[in-house]
Design a protein around this motif. Structure first.
Motif, short mmCIF file in Angstrom:
data_model
loop_
_atom_site.label_atom_id
_atom_site.label_comp_id
_atom_site.label_asym_id
_atom_site.label_seq_id
_atom_site.Cartn_x
_atom_site.Cartn_y
_atom_site.Cartn_z
N UNK A 66 0.79 1.36 30.40
CA UNK A 66 0.68 1.17 29.02
C UNK A 66 2.37 0.44 28.96
N UNK A 67 3.09 0.45 28.83
CA UNK A 67 4.54 0.29 28.79
C UNK A 67 4.50 -1.49 28.64
N UNK A 68 3.72 -1.74 29.78
CA UNK A 68 3.91 -3.29 30.29
C UNK A 68 3.26 -3.96 29.63
N UNK A 69 2.57 -3.14 28.60
CA UNK A 69 0.78 -4.49 28.27
C UNK A 69 1.03 -3.95 26.59
N UNK A 70 0.01 -2.45 26.40
CA UNK A 70 0.05 -2.80 25.26
C UNK A 70 1.07 -2.26 23.89
N UNK A 71 1.81 -1.12 24.73
CA UNK A 71 2.87 -1.09 24.30
C UNK A 71 4.23 -1.61 24.01
#
Length: 124
Positions: A66-71
């Motif tokens: 999530x930290x590498x994509x949507x966030x």
């Protein structure tokens, strides 16, 4: 030195405080390959290190993804256009050598079998 060893990159603590983690290729303790950054976030063992650095700050695979994509997309105000595979969004993604997120989480490694940019295969 003590502060750097005990008080930096406290990702688990930040998430537990409801902060948004946005990772990218400029993260100084991992190489430019996002798979390496994800592995480092999960295992807290930077390249060329033997032991985990502040192991209590390890992230789950899901948190690191999530930290590498949507966030990361949200941090750039682009989450309506990218960051997840959703209808109408730009579709850049890779096919990994493993078909199991559990295996990836345990091993922390995989190779990229194919790369798609805007939904079109770019590699190999």
């Amino acid at each position: 030195m003590d502060r750097a060893q005990k008080e930096s990159f406290l990702f688990r603590s930040l998430l537990d405080s409801n902060a948004l983690l946005a990772f990218g290729s400029d993260w100084p303790v991992a190489d430019i390959n996002p798979l390496g950054s994800i592995r480092t976030a999960m295992k807290r063992i930077p390249p060329a290190w033997d032991d985990a650095w502040i192991p209590s700050e390890c992230l789950t695979l899901n948190d690191a993804l999530k930290a590498h994509t949507i966030s990361a997309a949200r941090a750039c105000f682009l989450d309506n256009d990218l960051g997840s595979l959703s209808p109408g969004k730009l579709a850049d993604f890779v096919i990994l050598s493993t078909d199991s997120w559990d295996d990836f989480a345990a091993e922390g490694s995989a190779s990229i079998e194919a790369t798609y940019v805007s939904g079109v295969q770019a590699y190999p």
